[in-house]
Design a protein around this motif. Structure first.
Motif, PDB file in Angstrom:
ATOM      1  N   ILE A 144      -2.572  -9.869   4.378  1.00 12.07           N
ATOM      2  CA  ILE A 144      -1.597 -10.000   2.989  1.00 12.07           C
ATOM      3  C   ILE A 144      -2.813 -10.976   2.077  1.00 12.07           C
ATOM      4  N   GLY A 145      -3.453 -11.583   2.563  1.00 13.72           N
ATOM      5  CA  GLY A 145      -4.272 -12.390   1.911  1.00 13.72           C
ATOM      6  C   GLY A 145      -5.290 -11.754   1.119  1.00 13.72           C
ATOM      7  N   VAL A 146      -6.010 -10.439   1.556  1.00 19.45           N
ATOM      8  CA  VAL A 146      -6.395  -9.629   0.882  1.00 19.45           C
ATOM      9  C   VAL A 146      -5.868  -9.116  -0.233  1.00 19.45           C
ATOM     10  N   PHE A 147      -5.004  -8.124   0.218  1.00 19.41           N
ATOM     11  CA  PHE A 147      -3.765  -7.436  -0.634  1.00 19.41           C
ATOM     12  C   PHE A 147      -2.408  -7.801  -0.268  1.00 19.41           C
ATOM     13  N   PRO A 148      -1.741  -8.412  -1.131  1.00 15.94           N
ATOM     14  CA  PRO A 148      -1.952  -8.294  -2.750  1.00 15.94           C
ATOM     15  C   PRO A 148      -2.250  -9.721  -3.167  1.00 15.94           C
ATOM     16  N   LEU A 149      -2.381 -10.677  -2.354  1.00 23.12           N
ATOM     17  CA  LEU A 149      -2.809 -12.106  -3.246  1.00 23.12           C
ATOM     18  C   LEU A 149      -4.074 -12.052  -3.935  1.00 23.12           C
ATOM     19  N   HIS A 150      -5.215 -11.765  -3.164  1.00 24.77           N
ATOM     20  CA  HIS A 150      -6.385 -11.806  -3.955  1.00 24.77           C
ATOM     21  C   HIS A 150      -6.784 -10.698  -4.912  1.00 24.77           C
ATOM     22  N   ALA A 151      -6.138  -9.548  -4.350  1.00 25.05           N
ATOM     23  CA  ALA A 151      -6.344  -8.342  -5.265  1.00 25.05           C
ATOM     24  C   ALA A 151      -5.473  -8.322  -6.187  1.00 25.05           C
ATOM     25  N   LEU A 152      -4.366  -8.962  -6.602  1.00 18.81           N
ATOM     26  CA  LEU A 152      -3.722  -9.064  -7.743  1.00 18.81           C
ATOM     27  C   LEU A 152      -3.949 -10.242  -8.640  1.00 18.81           C
ATOM     28  N   TYR A 153      -4.716 -11.177  -8.149  1.00 19.16           N
ATOM     29  CA  TYR A 153      -4.781 -12.542  -9.087  1.00 19.16           C
ATOM     30  C   TYR A 153      -5.323 -12.177 -10.236  1.00 19.16           C
ATOM     31  N   PRO A 154      -6.594 -11.268 -10.411  1.00 17.53           N
ATOM     32  CA  PRO A 154      -7.132 -11.121 -11.950  1.00 17.53           C
ATOM     33  C   PRO A 154      -5.965 -10.755 -12.694  1.00 17.53           C
ATOM     34  N   LEU A 155      -5.153 -10.022 -12.426  1.00 15.61           N
ATOM     35  CA  LEU A 155      -4.081  -9.520 -13.322  1.00 15.61           C
ATOM     36  C   LEU A 155      -3.096 -10.475 -13.854  1.00 15.61           C
ATOM     37  N   MET A 156      -2.901 -11.432 -13.094  1.00 16.81           N
ATOM     38  CA  MET A 156      -1.660 -12.521 -13.350  1.00 16.81           C
ATOM     39  C   MET A 156      -1.712 -13.097 -14.526  1.00 16.81           C
ATOM     40  N   MET A 171      -5.484 -18.833  -2.351  1.00 16.59           N
ATOM     41  CA  MET A 171      -6.639 -19.730  -2.014  1.00 16.59           C
ATOM     42  C   MET A 171      -6.352 -20.461  -0.614  1.00 16.59           C
ATOM     43  N   ASN A 172      -4.817 -20.454  -0.242  1.00 14.27           N
ATOM     44  CA  ASN A 172      -4.647 -21.199   0.707  1.00 14.27           C
ATOM     45  C   ASN A 172      -4.162 -20.521   1.850  1.00 14.27           C
ATOM     46  N   TRP A 173      -4.163 -19.270   1.815  1.00 13.95           N
ATOM     47  CA  TRP A 173      -3.411 -18.054   2.732  1.00 13.95           C
ATOM     48  C   TRP A 173      -4.276 -18.584   4.152  1.00 13.95           C
ATOM     49  N   GLY A 174      -5.389 -18.925   4.118  1.00 15.84           N
ATOM     50  CA  GLY A 174      -6.090 -19.137   5.176  1.00 15.84           C
ATOM     51  C   GLY A 174      -5.516 -20.298   6.216  1.00 15.84           C
ATOM     52  N   LEU A 175      -4.558 -21.128   5.634  1.00 10.47           N
ATOM     53  CA  LEU A 175      -3.886 -22.101   6.539  1.00 10.47           C
ATOM     54  C   LEU A 175      -3.261 -21.536   7.585  1.00 10.47           C
ATOM     55  N   PRO A 176      -2.065 -20.689   7.180  1.00 11.67           N
ATOM     56  CA  PRO A 176      -1.231 -20.037   8.202  1.00 11.67           C
ATOM     57  C   PRO A 176      -2.096 -19.014   9.035  1.00 11.67           C
ATOM     58  N   VAL A 177      -3.315 -18.476   8.339  1.00  7.69           N
ATOM     59  CA  VAL A 177      -3.871 -17.472   9.399  1.00  7.69           C
ATOM     60  C   VAL A 177      -4.568 -18.357  10.492  1.00  7.69           C
ATOM     61  N   ALA A 178      -5.213 -19.365  10.100  1.00  7.23           N
ATOM     62  CA  ALA A 178      -6.056 -20.257  11.142  1.00  7.23           C
ATOM     63  C   ALA A 178      -5.119 -20.870  12.273  1.00  7.23           C
ATOM     64  N   TRP A 179      -3.960 -21.198  11.657  1.00  7.99           N
ATOM     65  CA  TRP A 179      -2.778 -22.147  12.476  1.00  7.99           C
ATOM     66  C   TRP A 179      -2.321 -20.808  13.613  1.00  7.99           C
ATOM     67  N   ILE A 180      -2.277 -19.867  13.036  1.00  6.13           N
ATOM     68  CA  ILE A 180      -1.667 -18.638  13.976  1.00  6.13           C
ATOM     69  C   ILE A 180      -2.760 -18.049  15.057  1.00  6.13           C
ATOM     70  N   SER A 181      -4.021 -18.071  14.497  1.00  8.21           N
ATOM     71  CA  SER A 181      -5.070 -17.660  15.348  1.00  8.21           C
ATOM     72  C   SER A 181      -5.377 -18.794  16.565  1.00  8.21           C
ATOM     73  N   VAL A 182      -4.861 -19.775  16.161  1.00  9.68           N
ATOM     74  CA  VAL A 182      -5.208 -20.823  17.397  1.00  9.68           C
ATOM     75  C   VAL A 182      -4.015 -20.831  18.407  1.00  9.68           C
ATOM     76  N   THR A 183      -2.705 -20.829  17.753  1.00  6.68           N
ATOM     77  CA  THR A 183      -1.550 -21.003  18.513  1.00  6.68           C
ATOM     78  C   THR A 183      -0.690 -19.643  18.848  1.00  6.68           C
ATOM     79  N   GLY A 184      -1.224 -18.650  18.106  1.00  4.13           N
ATOM     80  CA  GLY A 184      -0.501 -17.435  18.421  1.00  4.13           C
ATOM     81  C   GLY A 184       1.078 -17.342  17.844  1.00  4.13           C
ATOM     82  N   GLN A 185       1.522 -18.271  17.159  1.00  6.03           N
ATOM     83  CA  GLN A 185       2.791 -18.431  16.534  1.00  6.03           C
ATOM     84  C   GLN A 185       3.027 -19.273  15.407  1.00  6.03           C
ATOM     85  N   ILE A 186       3.880 -19.178  14.672  1.00  2.00           N
ATOM     86  CA  ILE A 186       4.130 -19.781  13.492  1.00  2.00           C
ATOM     87  C   ILE A 186       4.845 -21.179  13.669  1.00  2.00           C
TER      88      ILE A 186
END
Length: 316
Positions: A144-156, A171-186
């Motif tokens: 989701i961080g790749v598309f739509p978040l980063h992909a659509l930003y230039p049009l905003m 820019m901050n989507w890595g926060l939940p991704v990293a958290w879930i990568s470690v714990t496996g859950q939100i």
């Protein structure tokens, strides 16, 4: 032959300058890696914060923590570079009208749109491949961080006066991704609050950055919060900064962080913001860039408190 005709024949006709020849450095410049770690690290910081908070909560071994950190640093760098290439492709007409960006490779013709598009595909696939080193849930959310978040930003900046808010999500989507990568859950308590805070942080630093180009943006029709907030940009950003620190503090409490986090991360960020706003004049264009760069230090301050907190619980 009349003297007028003779004068016209002898008059020197200026030749149109050819676009500069593409070099590896032009492509390197397109990725912004020539400015590493500036913009790249702003994508990494939220991931590093989420990773460290999660690592402390589950007592992740230091060796595993170090590997995870390097993976997210590489992935964040690739994703940021891909986003910069896409942004330059979409904004090349706008960039030609802005003093600060008029010499970018796509504007000058040093790189073709086709060449930039090939580079974009390579960087995008490389950044997506990094998600394979996480778990299934983290990888799916990371997409989701790749598309739509980063992909659509230039049009905003064409669609809304709040492109910085969308950028905050990207820019901050890595926060939940990293958290879930470690714990496996939100963590439905601390994670959403901290993520909201980081979006507010992006609102602060990117609006400051956009203040450099306010006059050019108004002429070019580019929308931004720097233009929208006008003369009230400073007090409005103070509110966003306060919300960021409050959200971070609440998230730390909900995640049972230790004293080092509250003293260094929360207290240090608050003091740094105080100094930024005390010394910032939004009407001086150069200061927008200076304050944008200062926000990189907030990343180090917050991570420093988190690392000490992790060390005291897991390593010491």
């Amino acid at each position: 032959m009349s003297s007028e005709v003779q004068a016209l024949l002898e008059k020197e006709v200026p030749l149109q300058s050819a676009p500069p020849k593409a070099t590896w450095y032009h492509y390197f410049e397109l990725t912004r890696l020539h400015k590493f770690p500036l913009g790249n690290v702003l994508v990494f910081w939220p991931a590093a914060w989420g990773l460290t908070m999660a690592a402390r909560s589950v007592s992740l071994p230091p060796q595993t923590f170090a590997v995870e950190t390097m993976m997210f640093l590489l992935g964040s760098t690739l994703l940021h570079s891909a986003a910069c290439v896409l942004n330059d492709i979409c904004d090349r007409d706008f960039d030609a009208q802005v003093e600060r960006t008029k010499n970018r490779p796509l504007v000058t013709g040093a790189i073709s749109v086709f060449g930039a598009s090939v580079l974009l595909l390579c960087l995008t696939f490389a950044s997506m491949a990094m998600l394979l080193f996480t778990n299934r849930t983290a990888a799916l959310i990371g997409l989701i961080g790749v598309f739509p978040l980063h992909a659509l930003y230039p049009l905003m900046k064409r669609w809304t006066n709040w492109p910085q808010a969308w950028l905050g999500l990207a820019m901050n989507w890595g926060l939940p991704v990293a958290w879930i990568s470690v714990t496996g859950q939100i963590n439905w308590e601390a994670l959403p609050i901290f993520f909201l805070g980081t979006v507010c942080w992006t609102m602060v630093y990117d609006t400051m950055y956009a203040c450099q180009d306010r006059q050019d943006d108004i002429k070019a029709g580019v929308k931004s919060t720097a233009v929208l907030f006008g003369d009230f940009v400073k007090p409005i950003l103070v509110v966003f900064a306060i919300v960021f620190v409050l959200c971070m503090t609440i998230a730390g409490y909900l995640n049972n962080q230790g004293p080092a986090f509250f003293a260094i991360s929360c207290g240090g960020a608050a003091l740094h913001f105080f100094y930024q706003f005390l010394t910032w004049n939004p009407d001086v264009s150069a200061e927008g860039g200076e304050k944008f760069l200062m926000n990189h230090n907030i990343g180090y301050i917050i991570w420093g408190g988190l690392l000490l907190d992790y060390y005291l619980k897991v390593v010491a």
